[in-house]
Design an enzyme around this catalytic site. Structure first.
Site, PDB file in Angstrom:
ATOM      1  N   GLU A  30     -15.033  10.426   9.269  1.00 21.69           N
ATOM      2  CA  GLU A  30     -15.803  11.438   8.536  1.00 21.69           C
ATOM      3  C   GLU A  30     -16.994  10.842   7.799  1.00 21.69           C
ATOM      4  O   GLU A  30     -18.026  11.493   7.633  1.00 21.69           O
ATOM      5  CB  GLU A  30     -14.907  12.187   7.546  1.00 21.69           C
ATOM      6  CG  GLU A  30     -13.901  13.121   8.190  1.00 21.69           C
ATOM      7  CD  GLU A  30     -12.587  12.448   8.569  1.00 21.69           C
ATOM      8  OE1 GLU A  30     -11.677  13.140   9.063  1.00 21.69           O
ATOM      9  OE2 GLU A  30     -12.487  11.208   8.366  1.00 21.69           O
ATOM     10  N   PHE A  51       0.546  19.838   1.824  1.00 18.46           N
ATOM     11  CA  PHE A  51       0.170  18.775   2.756  1.00 18.46           C
ATOM     12  C   PHE A  51      -1.333  18.797   2.994  1.00 18.46           C
ATOM     13  O   PHE A  51      -1.914  19.834   3.286  1.00 18.46           O
ATOM     14  CB  PHE A  51       0.917  18.957   4.080  1.00 18.46           C
ATOM     15  CG  PHE A  51       0.535  17.956   5.133  1.00 18.46           C
ATOM     16  CD1 PHE A  51       0.865  16.616   4.992  1.00 18.46           C
ATOM     17  CD2 PHE A  51      -0.160  18.356   6.267  1.00 18.46           C
ATOM     18  CE1 PHE A  51       0.510  15.692   5.968  1.00 18.46           C
ATOM     19  CE2 PHE A  51      -0.515  17.438   7.242  1.00 18.46           C
ATOM     20  CZ  PHE A  51      -0.178  16.098   7.089  1.00 18.46           C
ATOM     21  N   GLN A  52      -1.960  17.655   2.844  1.00 20.98           N
ATOM     22  CA  GLN A  52      -3.395  17.466   3.024  1.00 20.98           C
ATOM     23  C   GLN A  52      -4.221  18.394   2.127  1.00 20.98           C
ATOM     24  O   GLN A  52      -5.281  18.882   2.512  1.00 20.98           O
ATOM     25  CB  GLN A  52      -3.796  17.638   4.492  1.00 20.98           C
ATOM     26  CG  GLN A  52      -3.284  16.489   5.369  1.00 20.98           C
ATOM     27  CD  GLN A  52      -3.924  16.436   6.738  1.00 20.98           C
ATOM     28  OE1 GLN A  52      -4.376  17.447   7.271  1.00 20.98           O
ATOM     29  NE2 GLN A  52      -3.943  15.252   7.332  1.00 20.98           N
ATOM     30  N   LYS A  71      -7.889  27.798   5.066  1.00 17.65           N
ATOM     31  CA  LYS A  71      -7.531  28.073   6.455  1.00 17.65           C
ATOM     32  C   LYS A  71      -7.255  29.557   6.688  1.00 17.65           C
ATOM     33  O   LYS A  71      -7.667  30.113   7.716  1.00 17.65           O
ATOM     34  CB  LYS A  71      -6.303  27.240   6.839  1.00 17.65           C
ATOM     35  CG  LYS A  71      -5.904  27.373   8.306  1.00 17.65           C
ATOM     36  CD  LYS A  71      -4.773  26.414   8.660  1.00 17.65           C
ATOM     37  CE  LYS A  71      -4.435  26.484  10.153  1.00 17.65           C
ATOM     38  NZ  LYS A  71      -3.369  25.508  10.516  1.00 17.65           N
ATOM     39  N   MET A  83     -26.402 -10.559   0.134  1.00 18.35           N
ATOM     40  CA  MET A  83     -26.970 -10.335  -1.189  1.00 18.35           C
ATOM     41  C   MET A  83     -26.003 -10.795  -2.279  1.00 18.35           C
ATOM     42  O   MET A  83     -26.425 -11.338  -3.314  1.00 18.35           O
ATOM     43  CB  MET A  83     -27.323  -8.861  -1.377  1.00 18.35           C
ATOM     44  CG  MET A  83     -28.105  -8.591  -2.664  1.00 18.35           C
ATOM     45  SD  MET A  83     -29.719  -9.421  -2.709  1.00 18.35           S
ATOM     46  CE  MET A  83     -30.732  -8.222  -1.844  1.00 18.35           C
TER      47      MET A  83
END
Length: 626
Positions: free
Chosen positions: A95, A157-158, A207, A523
């Site tokens: 993502e 969940f999630q 959803k 760096m």
């Protein structure tokens, strides 16, 4: 049917507001251009669809041609109508890659970039690119799935409160509560992302809302009370700025990324040439003013040119256009440009005076500000009020001659990274798009490639996101398929998001990647050399000593062409070989020396007066001349 753009929709709403309030004209109601063309809009017939269908239809109506994303449970209902859509979906491998690709697409094209993720970890993986887009004012819309409404707040969940998580790093965000809202919310999201000061907008959709039946019709009515970006500057402030510019002895035009966002580069050149004032362009504004122009002093700030840093530091007038007085430009703020009056023009009023006291604040779109400054300065000149900048230019040209950008060849015979990047820019030319990761290679790419045109330099400026380059280059190439796109990446940055090369290989996106492989987090190693007594704690990556990973083999495993270059004699022919390949992504492993440093340098937290031209070399500057 002619599809309305977000500006068309917003303009229609503003016309209605102006009609309702005779004291407002359409511009005062918030339009982004002075007199925008308003095409005829024929509303789409109402259609019975699901919320997901409404989402996809809305994207189509907003003229979205591509989205970057990954499906998952909560967003899965949207992927079914997307299967039959005219909108191209590019399946990324992470993502974060989707978010940076959307950013690169937006920066290269000037359109809104779109990314999609599912709930929970899918959404939280977008946090970094959202923050990146927020810091660099990039127009992006992130669409995330959310658990069903009855499950919100139950630690389902999630589930993650992505609206709350991203509240500080979005221009606005939405949690859609019912399917009927989807067209309006999408239209508002695109308008907010692209108008005023651009920025990321999040749309979170549960959803069950995606699954619910609804009626789709277009265009929706936008409901954004109070959102009226000021585009046209106040005439009195413009006249006062022009008066100061006409009377200054040591003025500087300090140009930021807002000039690119506003499409004001042509006007900037006219203003600069009219006034003869020196120009400095920030890291986010490279290409806004041609590097080769005689009036361009270069980039200011921590790794800017000596002339640009001292030009700002010793100025008696700074005209800041679409810039925000970032700490990487100002150094220690209380010692920055102590004798300068400041004119600060920005479309975001919150930026004006935030970091530096301002004498003439100007709120407005950079294009309108610059156009009106040209008129006002011309009036000053017609009245015989013209600044004599001869002595100022004598001093600045002397600094440019004495302290040009350059580098020393490595004493151990290894390949110079600066040479690689310089030759890349010279061979590829000014029409290409260069995308940089973050670190030494980013600074060398900003210093040793000449940027002559706008939107040819993309980088993560404000957030400094390692892993930005490969997916952003992918997005830029999708948006500009006929333009050569090179990513200049470090071996550390490259290992964070190189999986998106698989996406490029499978989707036919032939980007070219120059990995500046110094075997270290370069760096960080430079700072350890300068400030930590050469105690190199956890900065060696093993890409030199062990060749893990072997970048050529990794490129081939990801469906790309892999090349390697280890000496100066082979640089040109290796770049030329990559330029000949246009049907697959190309990765070049440039194995360079580990001890090269970025100079000039203003150490963090110190004054710009303490700029170092090279290690142990401070510029000799006679302040009496100033």
């Amino acid at each position: 049917m002619t599809r309305p753009t977000p500006e068309t929709l917003a303009h229609t709403a503003r016309r209605a507001r102006a009609a309702a309030d005779p004291t407002l004209d359409v511009d005062q109601a918030g339009t982004r251009t002075a007199t925008p063309a308003t095409p005829a809009v024929r509303p789409a017939a109402a259609t019975q669809v699901s919320g997901a269908g409404s989402l996809v239809r809305s994207l189509e109506a907003l003229d979205v041609d591509v989205v970057f994303g990954i499906p998952g449970g909560a967003i899965l209902p949207a992927y079914d109508p997307l299967y039959d859509s005219t909108v191209r979906h590019i399946l990324v491998r992470h993502e974060q890659g989707a978010g940076h690709a959307a950013t690169g697409y937006a920066q290269a094209t000037g359109k809104v970039g779109v990314c999609i993720a599912t709930s929970g970890p899918g959404a939280t993986n977008l946090v970094t690119p959202i923050a990146d887009a927020y810091m660099d004012s990039v127009a992006m819309v992130a669409i995330t799935g959310q658990v069903a409404r009855p499950s919100i707040g139950t630690d389902a969940f999630q589930e993650a409160d992505i609206q709350g998580i991203t509240l500080p790093i979005t221009k606005h965000n939405f949690l859609v509560q019912n399917a009927e809202e989807i067209p309006r919310v999408l239209a508002e999201a695109f308008h907010l992302a692209s108008s005023g000061r651009p920025g990321p907008v999040l749309v979170d959709i549960p959803k069950d809302v995606l699954q619910a039946p609804t009626t789709f019709s277009w265009p929706p009515t936008l409901d954004l009370p109070g959102y009226r970006p000021t585009l046209h500057p106040h005439g009195k402030q413009i006249r006062e700025a022009a008066r100061l510019m006409a009377g200054a002895r040591r003025p500087v035009l300090y140009v930021g990324g807002g000039v690119l966002k506003a499409g004001a580069t042509d006007g900037l050149r006219r203003l600069a040439e009219l006034t003869g004032i020196p120009v400095v362009t920030t890291l986010m504004a490279l290409g806004a003013f041609p590097d080769s122009h005689q009036q361009h002093l270069g980039m200011p700030g921590m790794h800017g040119t000596v002339a640009a840093v001292y030009g700002l530091q010793k100025a008696d007038l700074i005209v800041a256009l679409g810039a925000r007085f970032d700490d990487r430009v100002t150094g220690k703020l209380d010692s920055f440009a102590p004798d300068a009056a400041v004119v600060h023009a920005d479309i975001d009023p919150a930026e004006i005076g935030k970091n530096r006291h301002v004498d003439v604040p100007i709120v407005g779109d950079a294009k309108h500000v610059i156009d009106e400054l040209i008129v006002a300065v011309s009036a000053e000149r017609s009245g015989g009020r013209t600044a004599d900048l001869g002595d100022w230019w004598t001093q600045l040209n002397d600094l440019r001659d004495r302290y040009p950008l350059g580098y020393d060849e490595p004493s151990d015979g290894t390949l110079s990274p600066q040479y690689v990047i310089k030759r890349l820019g010279e061979i590829v030319g000014p029409d290409a798009i260069f995308v940089a990761g973050v670190g030494q290679h980013q600074m060398w790419a900003s210093q040793f490639i000449s940027y002559e045109k706008p939107h040819t330099w993309l980088n993560s400026g404000g957030l400094g996101t390692m892993g930005y380059a490969v997916p952003a280059a992918m997005g830029a190439k999708v948006g500009k398929p006929d333009t050569v796109v090179w990513a200049v990446d470090g071996d550390g940055c490259f290992q964070m998001t190189n999986q998106e090369l698989a996406t490029c290989a499978l989707e036919g996106i032939p980007v070219k990647i120059a990995v500046i492989n110094n075997g270290n987090l370069g760096m960080v190693r430079q700072w350890q050399t300068l400030f930590y007594n050469e105690r190199y704690s956890n900065t060696e990556l093993g890409t030199h000593k062990h060749r893990i990973p072997d970048f050529v083999k990794l490129a081939e495993a990801l469906g790309c062409v892999g090349l390697r270059c280890e000496n100066a004699a082979d640089v040109d022919k290796t770049i030329a070989a990559a330029m000949e390949i246009n049907d697959a992504p190309v990765v070049i492993d440039f194995v360079v020396g580990k001890d090269a440093m970025v100079w000039p340098m203003v150490a963090a937290g110190t004054s710009n007066d303490e700029i170092m031209f090279a290690r142990g070399v401070r510029p000799v500057f006679d302040e009496d001349d100033i």
